[in-house]
Design a protein around this motif. Structure first.
Motif, PDB file in Angstrom:
ATOM      1  N   ILE A  79       0.867  -1.179   0.000  1.00 45.51           N
ATOM      2  CA  ILE A  79       0.000   0.000   0.000  1.00 45.51           C
ATOM      3  C   ILE A  79       0.901   1.225   0.000  1.00 45.51           C
ATOM      4  N   PRO A  80       0.912   1.997  -1.058  1.00 46.29           N
ATOM      5  CA  PRO A  80       1.800   3.163  -1.115  1.00 46.29           C
ATOM      6  C   PRO A  80       1.354   4.242  -0.146  1.00 46.29           C
ATOM      7  N   PRO A  81       2.230   5.178   0.157  1.00 39.07           N
ATOM      8  CA  PRO A  81       1.831   6.282   1.048  1.00 39.07           C
ATOM      9  C   PRO A  81       0.744   7.142   0.423  1.00 39.07           C
ATOM     10  N   ARG A  82      -0.071   7.730   1.300  1.00 42.42           N
ATOM     11  CA  ARG A  82      -1.188   8.610   0.936  1.00 42.42           C
ATOM     12  C   ARG A  82      -2.331   7.860   0.250  1.00 42.42           C
ATOM     13  N   LEU A  83      -2.333   6.532   0.341  1.00 41.31           N
ATOM     14  CA  LEU A  83      -3.450   5.746  -0.186  1.00 41.31           C
ATOM     15  C   LEU A  83      -4.439   5.493   0.943  1.00 41.31           C
ATOM     16  N   ALA A 142      -6.331 -11.950 -10.745  1.00 40.61           N
ATOM     17  CA  ALA A 142      -5.556 -12.475 -11.866  1.00 40.61           C
ATOM     18  C   ALA A 142      -5.198 -11.396 -12.881  1.00 40.61           C
ATOM     19  N   SER A 143      -6.053 -10.407 -13.057  1.00 40.77           N
ATOM     20  CA  SER A 143      -5.833  -9.401 -14.092  1.00 40.77           C
ATOM     21  C   SER A 143      -5.031  -8.200 -13.611  1.00 40.77           C
ATOM     22  N   LEU A 144      -5.147  -7.820 -12.331  1.00 44.46           N
ATOM     23  CA  LEU A 144      -4.503  -6.601 -11.837  1.00 44.46           C
ATOM     24  C   LEU A 144      -3.174  -6.834 -11.128  1.00 44.46           C
ATOM     25  N   HIS A 145      -2.802  -8.063 -10.871  1.00 44.17           N
ATOM     26  CA  HIS A 145      -1.544  -8.324 -10.165  1.00 44.17           C
ATOM     27  C   HIS A 145      -0.358  -7.880 -11.017  1.00 44.17           C
ATOM     28  N   PRO A 148       0.215  -1.408 -13.012  1.00 41.85           N
ATOM     29  CA  PRO A 148       0.224  -0.095 -12.346  1.00 41.85           C
ATOM     30  C   PRO A 148      -1.128   0.247 -11.752  1.00 41.85           C
ATOM     31  N   MET A 149      -1.098   0.909 -10.597  1.00 41.04           N
ATOM     32  CA  MET A 149      -2.329   1.287  -9.908  1.00 41.04           C
ATOM     33  C   MET A 149      -3.066   2.399 -10.636  1.00 41.04           C
ATOM     34  N   SER A 159       3.216   5.101 -10.553  1.00 35.79           N
ATOM     35  CA  SER A 159       4.502   4.398 -10.467  1.00 35.79           C
ATOM     36  C   SER A 159       4.447   3.171  -9.567  1.00 35.79           C
ATOM     37  N   ASP A 160       3.352   2.992  -8.824  1.00 33.90           N
ATOM     38  CA  ASP A 160       3.203   1.838  -7.932  1.00 33.90           C
ATOM     39  C   ASP A 160       2.442   0.717  -8.624  1.00 33.90           C
ATOM     40  N   LEU A 161       2.757  -0.512  -8.232  1.00 39.02           N
ATOM     41  CA  LEU A 161       2.131  -1.705  -8.817  1.00 39.02           C
ATOM     42  C   LEU A 161       1.223  -2.373  -7.787  1.00 39.02           C
ATOM     43  N   TRP A 162       0.168  -2.990  -8.313  1.00 39.23           N
ATOM     44  CA  TRP A 162      -0.731  -3.757  -7.456  1.00 39.23           C
ATOM     45  C   TRP A 162      -0.038  -5.041  -6.990  1.00 39.23           C
TER      46      TRP A 162
END
Length: 291
Positions: A79-83, A142-145, A148-149, A159-162
């Protein structure tokens, strides 16, 4: 003869009228029976149609009951910051209906350090998302792993990935049980720490009181001219590592000395044996010469 003919005509007319009346009555009865049959048939058809619709509705209800929507839970490892939970709901809500969301906040120690540093941002470490249908949850995982978020480049989380994983046979009650267990463990740890701190403080205060009482007694005896005998602790202290090494070296040195002594003794014994051999040789040589 004419009179008889008139009477006959009257009878014939009466008979014809009666026949016509009977025919009309029979026709009316037939029509009534046909109408009743038609009405009965319509009622039967209506009842049959209603019964068929009711059966279809029952079948649909049974099918719906058989295909109950089982909720599925996704685990968010990163979980990235500010999420925030609202962001997660808007992002994942486009793929299906979402129920409950829980994000695990950071430890209180980390938050305190951040407050001291001057930042009041509250971040999260991991999270759980509940979908109403587990099939949708599986598809989303399966689709979002490893994707990019943020779909747009200007978004915060582009820039962050699920990091999503579908949890098989995992329900929200398991998560609540786990959180309750962690909370109880944390409370027990705090209780043990508090009890240990209380013991240490009580021990320290008791020793302080003892020292104060001993000082008072010493001062009184000094005023009287008596000597104060201090108690000594009668116990053997455990040896240190240096002392253990020195003792081992001494043992090895003693063993070397004992070997040297044994070798010297063997040399002396061999010398004595050689002297005895020379004497025996002289004795036996002399006896052979005389013979």
């Amino acid at each position: 003869m004419r009179r008889m003919s008139d009477e006959e005509e009257m009878q014939v007319n009466e008979n014809s009228e009666n026949v016509e009346a009977k025919q009309t009555n029979e026709q009316m009865e037939k029509s009534d029976t046909e109408d009743h049959k038609d009405h009965d048939g319509e009622h039967d058809n209506d009842e049959a149609e209603e019964g068929g619709s009711v059966q279809k509705d029952n079948v649909k209800e049974k099918m719906d009951k058989g295909k109950k929507t089982v909720p599925g839970i996704l685990y968010l490892g990163h979980i990235p910051p500010r999420l925030r939970p609202s962001h997660v709901r808007t992002m994942l809500g486009a793929y299906g209906e979402i129920g409950r969301i829980f994000l695990q906040p950071e430890d209180k120690m980390v938050q305190r350090k951040k407050k001291k540093a001057g930042s009041r941002a509250r971040n999260f470490t991991e999270g759980w998302v509940e979908f109403r249908d587990k099939r949708v949850a599986k598809r989303v995982a399966a689709s979002l792993h490893n994707t990019p978020m943020g779909l747009r480049k200007r978004s915060r989380f582009s820039s962050d990935l699920w990091c999503i994983k579908y949890l098989h046979r995992f329900f929200w009650c398991h998560l609540s049980e786990r959180l309750a267990y962690e909370q109880t463990v944390r409370q027990q740890r705090l209780r043990t720490e508090i009890s240990q701190a209380k013991r240490e403080t009580n021990f320290y205060l008791a020793n302080v009181e003892k020292s104060q009482n001993l000082e008072k007694l010493r001062k009184k005896k000094e005023k009287r001219g008596e000597s104060m005998t201090e108690k000594t602790w009668d116990f053997t202290q455990r040896r240190t590592e240096d002392e253990i090494r020195q003792s081992r070296l001494r043992k090895q040195a003693m063993s070397k000395k004992s070997l040297q002594k044994a070798q010297e003794k063997m040399c002396v014994i061999e010398e004595k044996a050689q002297s005895n051999v020379s004497l025996l040789a002289k004795i036996f040589n002399s006896s052979t010469e005389q013979s």
